[in-house]
Design a protein around this motif. Structure first.
Motif, PDB file in Angstrom:
ATOM      1  N   ALA A  93       0.805  -1.219   0.000  1.00 24.58           N
ATOM      2  CA  ALA A  93       0.000   0.000   0.000  1.00 24.58           C
ATOM      3  C   ALA A  93       0.842   1.274   0.000  1.00 24.58           C
ATOM      4  N   ARG A  94       2.163   1.144   0.089  1.00 21.00           N
ATOM      5  CA  ARG A  94       3.032   2.322   0.026  1.00 21.00           C
ATOM      6  C   ARG A  94       2.893   2.997  -1.337  1.00 21.00           C
ATOM      7  N   LEU A  95       2.937   4.314  -1.349  1.00 19.23           N
ATOM      8  CA  LEU A  95       2.757   5.067  -2.592  1.00 19.23           C
ATOM      9  C   LEU A  95       3.797   4.704  -3.639  1.00 19.23           C
ATOM     10  N   ASP A  96       5.068   4.601  -3.237  1.00 16.75           N
ATOM     11  CA  ASP A  96       6.102   4.293  -4.224  1.00 16.75           C
ATOM     12  C   ASP A  96       5.883   2.918  -4.840  1.00 16.75           C
ATOM     13  N   ASN A  97       5.412   1.958  -4.032  1.00 22.51           N
ATOM     14  CA  ASN A  97       5.163   0.623  -4.561  1.00 22.51           C
ATOM     15  C   ASN A  97       3.986   0.616  -5.529  1.00 22.51           C
ATOM     16  N   VAL A  98       2.932   1.383  -5.208  1.00 27.35           N
ATOM     17  CA  VAL A  98       1.766   1.442  -6.085  1.00 27.35           C
ATOM     18  C   VAL A  98       2.126   2.107  -7.413  1.00 27.35           C
ATOM     19  N   VAL A  99       2.949   3.142  -7.369  1.00 28.14           N
ATOM     20  CA  VAL A  99       3.411   3.782  -8.601  1.00 28.14           C
ATOM     21  C   VAL A  99       4.161   2.770  -9.465  1.00 28.14           C
ATOM     22  N   TYR A 100       4.957   1.933  -8.822  1.00 28.85           N
ATOM     23  CA  TYR A 100       5.681   0.874  -9.528  1.00 28.85           C
ATOM     24  C   TYR A 100       4.718  -0.175 -10.081  1.00 28.85           C
ATOM     25  N   ARG A 101       3.769  -0.611  -9.274  1.00 27.50           N
ATOM     26  CA  ARG A 101       2.807  -1.629  -9.699  1.00 27.50           C
ATOM     27  C   ARG A 101       1.944  -1.132 -10.866  1.00 27.50           C
ATOM     28  N   LEU A 102       1.644   0.149 -10.875  1.00 26.90           N
ATOM     29  CA  LEU A 102       0.831   0.715 -11.949  1.00 26.90           C
ATOM     30  C   LEU A 102       1.594   0.821 -13.261  1.00 26.90           C
ATOM     31  N   GLY A 103       2.887   0.577 -13.210  1.00 22.18           N
ATOM     32  CA  GLY A 103       3.690   0.603 -14.425  1.00 22.18           C
ATOM     33  C   GLY A 103       4.198   1.978 -14.804  1.00 22.18           C
ATOM     34  N   LEU A 104       4.189   2.921 -13.860  1.00 20.05           N
ATOM     35  CA  LEU A 104       4.686   4.263 -14.151  1.00 20.05           C
ATOM     36  C   LEU A 104       6.205   4.321 -14.105  1.00 20.05           C
ATOM     37  N   SER A 105       6.817   3.281 -13.568  1.00 20.30           N
ATOM     38  CA  SER A 105       8.274   3.169 -13.523  1.00 20.30           C
ATOM     39  C   SER A 105       8.633   1.688 -13.568  1.00 20.30           C
ATOM     40  N   PRO A 106       9.731   1.338 -14.240  1.00 18.29           N
ATOM     41  CA  PRO A 106      10.129  -0.074 -14.330  1.00 18.29           C
ATOM     42  C   PRO A 106      10.722  -0.629 -13.040  1.00 18.29           C
ATOM     43  N   THR A 107      11.059   0.233 -12.086  1.00 15.47           N
ATOM     44  CA  THR A 107      11.648  -0.215 -10.823  1.00 15.47           C
ATOM     45  C   THR A 107      11.045   0.555  -9.656  1.00 15.47           C
ATOM     46  N   LYS A 147       3.483  14.382 -17.439  1.00 19.93           N
ATOM     47  CA  LYS A 147       3.065  13.307 -18.332  1.00 19.93           C
ATOM     48  C   LYS A 147       3.954  13.191 -19.567  1.00 19.93           C
ATOM     49  N   ASN A 148       4.679  14.271 -19.881  1.00 25.02           N
ATOM     50  CA  ASN A 148       5.555  14.254 -21.050  1.00 25.02           C
ATOM     51  C   ASN A 148       6.954  13.734 -20.744  1.00 25.02           C
ATOM     52  N   LEU A 149       7.204  13.371 -19.487  1.00 25.37           N
ATOM     53  CA  LEU A 149       8.517  12.821 -19.138  1.00 25.37           C
ATOM     54  C   LEU A 149       8.745  11.522 -19.900  1.00 25.37           C
ATOM     55  N   LEU A 150       9.938  11.373 -20.463  1.00 27.69           N
ATOM     56  CA  LEU A 150      10.248  10.197 -21.279  1.00 27.69           C
ATOM     57  C   LEU A 150      10.072   8.904 -20.494  1.00 27.69           C
ATOM     58  N   VAL A 151      10.535   8.890 -19.246  1.00 29.58           N
ATOM     59  CA  VAL A 151      10.457   7.664 -18.448  1.00 29.58           C
ATOM     60  C   VAL A 151       9.005   7.249 -18.219  1.00 29.58           C
ATOM     61  N   ILE A 152       8.121   8.204 -18.036  1.00 28.67           N
ATOM     62  CA  ILE A 152       6.712   7.899 -17.824  1.00 28.67           C
ATOM     63  C   ILE A 152       6.055   7.458 -19.126  1.00 28.67           C
ATOM     64  N   GLN A 153       6.382   8.130 -20.222  1.00 31.19           N
ATOM     65  CA  GLN A 153       5.819   7.754 -21.510  1.00 31.19           C
ATOM     66  C   GLN A 153       6.245   6.340 -21.907  1.00 31.19           C
ATOM     67  N   GLU A 154       7.519   6.029 -21.695  1.00 27.48           N
ATOM     68  CA  GLU A 154       8.007   4.690 -22.045  1.00 27.48           C
ATOM     69  C   GLU A 154       7.379   3.628 -21.152  1.00 27.48           C
ATOM     70  N   SER A 155       7.220   3.943 -19.869  1.00 31.59           N
ATOM     71  CA  SER A 155       6.664   2.978 -18.933  1.00 31.59           C
ATOM     72  C   SER A 155       5.187   2.722 -19.216  1.00 31.59           C
ATOM     73  N   THR A 156       4.421   3.771 -19.459  1.00 31.17           N
ATOM     74  CA  THR A 156       2.990   3.607 -19.692  1.00 31.17           C
ATOM     75  C   THR A 156       2.699   2.981 -21.053  1.00 31.17           C
ATOM     76  N   ALA A 157       3.682   2.992 -21.938  1.00 33.31           N
ATOM     77  CA  ALA A 157       3.494   2.413 -23.274  1.00 33.31           C
ATOM     78  C   ALA A 157       3.669   0.901 -23.268  1.00 33.31           C
ATOM     79  N   ARG A 158       4.162   0.355 -22.163  1.00 29.00           N
ATOM     80  CA  ARG A 158       4.366  -1.089 -22.089  1.00 29.00           C
ATOM     81  C   ARG A 158       3.033  -1.823 -22.111  1.00 29.00           C
ATOM     82  N   LYS A 159       3.091  -3.114 -22.352  1.00 31.62           N
ATOM     83  CA  LYS A 159       1.883  -3.917 -22.463  1.00 31.62           C
ATOM     84  C   LYS A 159       1.048  -3.855 -21.180  1.00 31.62           C
ATOM     85  N   ALA A 160      -0.262  -3.949 -21.367  1.00 34.97           N
ATOM     86  CA  ALA A 160      -1.187  -3.811 -20.247  1.00 34.97           C
ATOM     87  C   ALA A 160      -0.980  -4.873 -19.175  1.00 34.97           C
ATOM     88  N   GLU A 161      -0.546  -6.090 -19.564  1.00 33.94           N
ATOM     89  CA  GLU A 161      -0.416  -7.162 -18.579  1.00 33.94           C
ATOM     90  C   GLU A 161       0.673  -6.869 -17.549  1.00 33.94           C
TER      91      GLU A 161
END
Length: 203
Positions: A93-107, A147-161
């Motif tokens: 339930a930690r915010l950083d973990n949820v951001v990771y789980r949502l796929g906004l960052s690869p790590t 939303k225009n940050l490259l890292v976020i755009q690349e992360s959100t573009a990954r497959k939905a699964e």
């Protein structure tokens, strides 16, 4: 030093698992670190050593400090229920973990940085505290100009699964996710034996 900033592959090899995500170097050397590699005969670990290693694995996996981890364990005990499962729920339930789980960052480290650098909103309000615990129904979104940050755009573009977790809901059009509910143990993919952690702290 507040966070581990050393070689991630070396730490993963110490635990025998790629706790920081896919790692080609780890795949080549899945044995413990050391000058003798896997040729050295290693003694069988005691129960205490196994319990301590499991706690350390959980700490490094989620990027939590010793005092924070202890406090989370005490909170888990006070909540009742199965202590080990509640502990993992608190970590998830930690915010950083949820951001990771949502796929906004690869790590998780990258997710923690996004939060601390003020790129993430919780229920529409800027939140730069990675350890913030989310509640059921909370909305996590990307700050408008971020939303225009490259890292976020690349992360959100990954497959939905990649972000296919039953306790989270992702809206790609709005670049936001909702924390639906606390996950049950079977839904959490981390290979952590939480019972060993409970045994360690119960001594």
């Amino acid at each position: 030093m507040a966070r581990y900033t050393g070689p991630t592959t070396k730490k993963a090899r110490a635990f025998g698992e790629a706790i920081y995500g896919p790692d080609r170097s780890f795949d080549k050397k899945k044995y413990g670190p050391g000058m003798h590699g896997n040729s050295k005969r290693r003694r069988q670990k005691s129960d205490y050593a196994l319990q301590l290693m499991e706690k350390q694995k959980a700490k490094y996996t989620y990027g939590v400090l010793e005092k924070q981890f202890r406090n989370l364990f005490e909170t888990a005990v006070s909540k009742g229920g199965v202590t080990g499962e509640v502990l993992l729920q608190l970590l998830e339930a930690r915010l950083d973990n949820v951001v990771y789980r949502l796929g906004l960052s690869p790590t998780r480290n990258g997710a923690r940085q996004l939060v601390s650098h003020k790129h993430i909103l919780v229920n529409g309000v800027l939140n730069n505290i990675p350890s913030t615990h989310l509640r059921e129904g909370d909305i996590v979104s990307v700050r408008g100009k971020s939303k225009n940050l490259l890292v976020i755009q690349e992360s959100t573009a990954r497959k939905a699964e990649v972000r296919n977790f039953p306790w989270l809901e992702w809206n790609p059009e709005r670049a936001e996710g909702r924390y639906i509910e606390n996950p049950v143990r079977e839904q959490i993919p981390e290979r952590i034996n939480e019972q060993l952690i409970v045994e360690l702290y119960s001594k």
